[in-house]
Design an enzyme around this catalytic site. Structure first.
Site, short mmCIF file in Angstrom:
data_model
loop_
_atom_site.label_atom_id
_atom_site.label_comp_id
_atom_site.label_asym_id
_atom_site.label_seq_id
_atom_site.Cartn_x
_atom_site.Cartn_y
_atom_site.Cartn_z
CG LEU A 96 43.35 43.01 50.69
CD1 LEU A 96 44.32 41.88 50.45
CD2 LEU A 96 43.04 43.14 52.18
NE ARG A 150 50.36 39.49 41.46
CZ ARG A 150 49.97 38.42 42.15
NH1 ARG A 150 50.65 38.00 43.19
NH2 ARG A 150 48.90 37.75 41.77
CD GLU A 156 45.19 42.86 39.77
OE1 GLU A 156 44.69 42.37 40.80
OE2 GLU A 156 45.09 42.33 38.66
N GLY A 181 37.13 52.10 45.56
CA GLY A 181 37.57 50.71 45.72
C GLY A 181 37.78 50.36 47.18
NE ARG A 216 51.55 33.21 40.74
CZ ARG A 216 50.73 33.91 41.48
NH1 ARG A 216 50.18 35.00 41.01
NH2 ARG A 216 50.45 33.52 42.70
CG HIS A 276 45.99 34.96 38.68
ND1 HIS A 276 44.92 34.53 39.44
CD2 HIS A 276 46.93 35.33 39.56
CE1 HIS A 276 45.23 34.63 40.71
NE2 HIS A 276 46.44 35.14 40.83
CB SER A 314 46.41 28.60 45.99
OG SER A 314 47.59 29.13 46.53
N GLY A 368 42.21 49.74 48.67
CA GLY A 368 41.29 50.84 49.00
C GLY A 368 40.79 50.76 50.43
CG HIS A 397 48.10 31.48 38.64
ND1 HIS A 397 48.32 30.16 38.90
CD2 HIS A 397 48.33 32.14 39.79
CE1 HIS A 397 48.68 30.02 40.17
NE2 HIS A 397 48.70 31.21 40.74
C1 LIG Z 1 41.62 33.82 42.59
C2 LIG Z 1 42.72 34.75 42.97
C3 LIG Z 1 43.60 34.42 43.99
C4 LIG Z 1 44.62 35.28 44.36
N1 LIG Z 1 45.46 34.93 45.36
C5 LIG Z 1 46.45 35.77 45.73
C6 LIG Z 1 47.33 35.44 46.79
O1 LIG Z 1 47.23 34.39 47.40
N2 LIG Z 1 48.31 36.33 47.11
C7 LIG Z 1 48.46 37.52 46.46
O2 LIG Z 1 49.36 38.28 46.81
N3 LIG Z 1 47.62 37.86 45.47
C8 LIG Z 1 46.62 37.03 45.08
N4 LIG Z 1 45.79 37.38 44.07
C9 LIG Z 1 45.85 38.74 43.51
C10 LIG Z 1 45.17 39.70 44.48
O3 LIG Z 1 44.03 39.10 45.03
C11 LIG Z 1 44.76 41.02 43.83
O4 LIG Z 1 45.78 41.52 43.04
C12 LIG Z 1 44.41 42.04 44.89
O5 LIG Z 1 43.49 41.52 45.81
C13 LIG Z 1 43.85 43.31 44.27
O6 LIG Z 1 43.47 44.16 45.32
P1 LIG Z 1 43.00 45.63 45.01
O7 LIG Z 1 42.64 46.24 46.32
O8 LIG Z 1 44.01 46.33 44.19
O9 LIG Z 1 41.69 45.48 44.10
P2 LIG Z 1 40.34 44.63 44.26
O10 LIG Z 1 40.36 43.73 45.42
O11 LIG Z 1 40.08 44.07 42.92
O12 LIG Z 1 39.27 45.72 44.59
C14 LIG Z 1 38.79 46.61 43.61
C15 LIG Z 1 37.75 47.49 44.24
O13 LIG Z 1 37.45 48.54 43.34
C16 LIG Z 1 36.04 48.64 43.18
N5 LIG Z 1 35.82 49.18 41.84
C17 LIG Z 1 36.34 48.76 40.67
N6 LIG Z 1 35.93 49.58 39.68
C18 LIG Z 1 35.15 50.50 40.25
C19 LIG Z 1 34.44 51.63 39.76
N7 LIG Z 1 34.48 51.98 38.47
N8 LIG Z 1 33.70 52.35 40.64
C20 LIG Z 1 33.65 52.03 41.96
N9 LIG Z 1 34.33 51.00 42.48
C21 LIG Z 1 35.07 50.26 41.63
C22 LIG Z 1 35.51 47.26 43.42
O14 LIG Z 1 34.17 47.34 43.79
C23 LIG Z 1 36.44 46.81 44.57
O15 LIG Z 1 35.93 47.33 45.78
C24 LIG Z 1 44.77 36.51 43.68
C25 LIG Z 1 43.91 36.85 42.65
C26 LIG Z 1 42.90 35.97 42.27
C27 LIG Z 1 42.05 36.32 41.12
#
Ligand SMILES: Cc1cc2nc3c(=O)[nH]c(=O)nc-3n(C[C@H](O)[C@H](O)[C@H](O)COP(=O)(O)OP(=O)(O)OC[C@H]3O[C@@H](n4cnc5c(N)ncnc54)[C@H](O)[C@@H]3O)c2cc1C
Length: 637
Positions: free
Chosen positions: A43, A435, A425, A40, A330, A401, A284, A45, A266
């Site tokens: 943010l 959250r 997440e 991943g 929310r 969401h 948002s 990873g 959301h």
């Molecule tokens: C539209 C939207 C707006 C948002 N706005 C906000 C905000 O303003 N503020 C806030 O705090 N939060 C916000 N959130 C929530 C936040 O964006 C996410 O919770 C956060 O970005 C998740 O980050 P992450 O690094 O955990 O996972 P992700 O960013 O989902 O990254 C997952 C990674 O894992 C990889 N992956 C997944 N499965 C596999 C697999 N089997 N094999 C290889 N790679 C894999 C993907 O390719 C990706 O690189 C928002 C969410 C959405 C949907």
């Protein structure tokens, strides 16, 4: 199994410092000998890979997309919280901690949340140093706005594109390490199994999504940062590739899954407009700083908003929750929107929408000021709906969401499989049953930049290093399992597409395990999911070959996991005999229709253990102990 969260002793404000001191260290020369896999590049990873490589570890990083910077995190709009108290409005680590625990309806671990608040300021410093262009005041100070569940302004933002800018920061740190040869990047790979040897995570099996090849990678530790599973509902605001597969396959290998029924709906999304829609769009939460939520007072009022006079509008959030108004959390805002629509006061063609109105803010501050804050969101809204929100109120409705549930982790972010760490997440850790807005980015970056670099060292230093190669029989067994799974899906040659099954699963979950739940519906959902899963394995159509780029096959694997996981969500919801945060069981509500917790019997994390195919999973409980925050009925009045 006894769940040990490994929470350090001592006063809450000193736990993390003390723990960091007590964790064993890996000396700089030895760090170069370790291999770490990070799955991943969102943010969580991206920041973890960059930080671990900067420390000297050899990192292999995997993602589904063609570039690490296309991870779902790029979609985050509104902002990221930190307790800097730049506004001098009474913020502190303690207040951020308290708001987050309360916002999560007292179902999160105190020690983790306090650490998150303590680290929040460092995240902003780190990102500013990387060049993230946060919004600034006239004098140069970083600007803040408010988000739900808080009465202070602590949200740092970059217009409505905060996730994108933060991800570019993490991506540049990651790119530096790729160029330095410390990170080897594997894009277009999907992790399909975690390899466990002698009880420890020692590698992964991944499918090369371009060639179809099944690949094996060995390491000393594995970090999953694979995001949330909101797409189990088919329609959600998540990116199309978001899935549960990595987490679910780890669950099948022995990692416990915590609180799977805690889903965040959301309140401010563009309403569903048709049966064949594949994606929902978030507006948002930051918009609730200036937008006012209302519905017509009269049921079934079909007049356009401009013709409904002030005296005939119900600003129901402001009226019901005078202290927090439109900025209630929310879960509360979503349930209230549903309640208004259930009372037939909803607006728009379907009656499943409420207004979010900027007229007063534009009158007060001028169009330019509003455009500066939310211009890109207004433009996005207009492109999708063909309505101009500067002139007419937006129409919004709740949508799936975010998922608070995830793999269970201890204070070190390690799952119940030794050496398997889970960040962002994908873990269950800090948000309890709901959250607060702008806290996901904070958590993902705290996990990646500031926690895992310490705790993974503690793990590696405490365990003697054993060499392993991907020729080990455990890798062969895992990869054979992955290959036969793909062949089975391709051999069915049924009549229904993968999306068709996915949409039906989503409808079941939205109907019976969505914004509100009841026992009858949940029991029905279990049966419906089991039937649908049975039909999937007899009648799904997956065209193409496994030896090639095949998006239908990719999706089929993910939907197969969703079909099992959906049942786990429902079982979790059935077993939690209370309402809390995003889990609202109609049988447990206060006289004012708020969620009614049962702290005597359910003040715990529910962590589920896989016990084998077709067998009921086993429930384990981590008791939550509140020493610093008093458990109360949440009130935003
Ligand atoms: C539209 C939207 C707006 C948002 N706005 C906000 C905000 O303003 N503020 C806030 O705090 N939060 C916000 N959130 C929530 C936040 O964006 C996410 O919770 C956060 O970005 C998740 O980050 P992450 O690094 O955990 O996972 P992700 O960013 O989902 O990254 C997952 C990674 O894992 C990889 N992956 C997944 N499965 C596999 C697999 N089997 N094999 C290889 N790679 C894999 C993907 O390719 C990706 O690189 C928002 C969410 C959405 C949907």
């Amino acid at each position: 199994m006894k769940l040990d969260a490994k929470i350090p002793g001592g006063p809450i404000a000193q736990k993390w410092d003390r723990h960091r001191f007590e964790l064993k260290l890996v000396n700089p020369a030895n760090k170069r000998k370790y291999e770490i896999i990070v799955v991943g590049t969102g943010l969580a990873g991206g920041s973890a890979s960059a930080s671990l490589a900067e420390l000297g570890y050899n990192v292999k990083t995997f993602c589904i997309q063609d570039s690490p910077r296309r991870a779902h995190s790029i979609a985050a709009q509104g902002g990221i919280n930190a307790s800097k108290n730049y506004q001098n409005d009474g913020d502190s680590d303690w207040r951020l901690f308290y708001d987050t625990v309360k916002g999560g309806d007292f179902r999160a671990r105190e020690a983790n949340v306090y650490r998150l608040a303590q680290l929040s300021g460092n995240i902003i410093d780190q990102c500013v140093a990387q060049g993230v262009p946060f919004a600034r005041e006239y004098g140069g100070q970083l600007a803040n706005r408010s988000f739900g569940g808080a009465q202070v302004s602590r949200t740092f933002y970059a217009r409505g594109q905060t996730g994108q800018q933060l991800l570019l920061g993490a991506y540049s740190a990651l790119s530096r390490q790729i160029a330095a040869g410390k990170v080897k990047m594997f894009p277009r790979r999907e992790m399909l199994d975690v390899v466990v040897v002698d009880g420890k995570a020692r590698g992964i099996i991944a499918r090369n999504l371009v060639t179809g090849e099944i690949e094996k990678y060995a390491a000393d530790a594995v970090v999953l940062s694979t995001g949330g599973y909101g797409n189990v509902f088919f329609l959600s605001t998540n990116a199309m590739a978001s899935n549960v597969t990595a987490a679910y396959r780890a669950y099948k290998r022995g990692a416990l899954f915590a609180n799977p029924c805690f889903t965040q709906i959301h309140p401010t999304c563009i309403p569903v407009h048709g049966t064949y829609q594949s994606k929902l769009t978030l507006m948002s939460e930051s918009l609730r700083n200036d937008g006012r939520v209302w519905v017509p007072k009269k049921t079934g009022d079909r007049r356009p908003p401009s013709q409904i006079p002030e005296s005939e509008r119900d600003y129901y959030l402001e009226n019901k929750y005078p202290s927090f108004g439109n900025l209630v959390p929310r879960d509360v805002a979503s349930r209230n929107a549903k309640e208004q629509c259930d009372m037939k006061k909803g607006v728009g063609e379907t009656g499943l929408a409420v207004y979010l109105d900027f007229a007063d803010a534009i009158k007060r501050d001028g169009k330019d000021v509003i455009a500066k804050k939310y211009g890109n969101l207004f433009q996005m809204y207009e492109k999708i709906t063909a309505q101009n929100p500067y002139e007419t109120p937006m129409m919004i409705y709740p949508a799936v969401h975010y998922t608070m549930g995830g793999l269970w982790v201890d204070y070190n972010l390690m799952s119940t499989i030794d050496g398997l760490f889970v960040l962002g997440e994908a873990n269950f850790s800090d948000h309890g049953a709901n959250r607060l807005g702008a806290s996901a980015l904070m958590q993902g970056l705290a996990d990646g930049y500031f926690i895992i670099p310490y705790t993974i060292g503690g793990y590696l230093a405490a365990n003697s290093k054993k060499e392993i190669s991907s020729d080990h029989p455990a890798f062969r067994e895992s990869s054979a399992g992955v290959e036969s799974g793909a062949s089975k899906l391709l051999s069915i040659k049924g009549k229904r597409t993968v999306d068709d099954f996915h949409r039906q699963l989503g409808n079941i979950l939205w109907e019976y395990c969505g914004m509100s739940r009841n026992d009858e519906g949940l029991k029905k959902a279990v049966k419906l999911i089991q039937e649908l899963r049975g039909e999937f394995w007899e009648n799904v159509l997956v065209p193409g070959s496994e030896k090639d780029l095949n998006q239908s096959l990719e999706k089929a694997g993910r939907v197969a996991d969703f079909l099992e996981f959906g049942e786990l969500m429902v079982m979790d919801a059935l077993s939690r005999r209370e309402s809390c945060g995003g889990h609202f069981n109609e049988a447990f509500q206060t006289e004012e229709n708020e969620a009614k917790r049962d702290d005597d019997n359910f003040c715990h994390v529910s962590a589920w253990e896989y016990t084998g195919e077709g067998k009921e999973p086993a429930l384990h409980k981590e008791q939550l102990v509140f020493e610093n925050v008093k458990l109360t009925q949440r009130s935003y009045k």
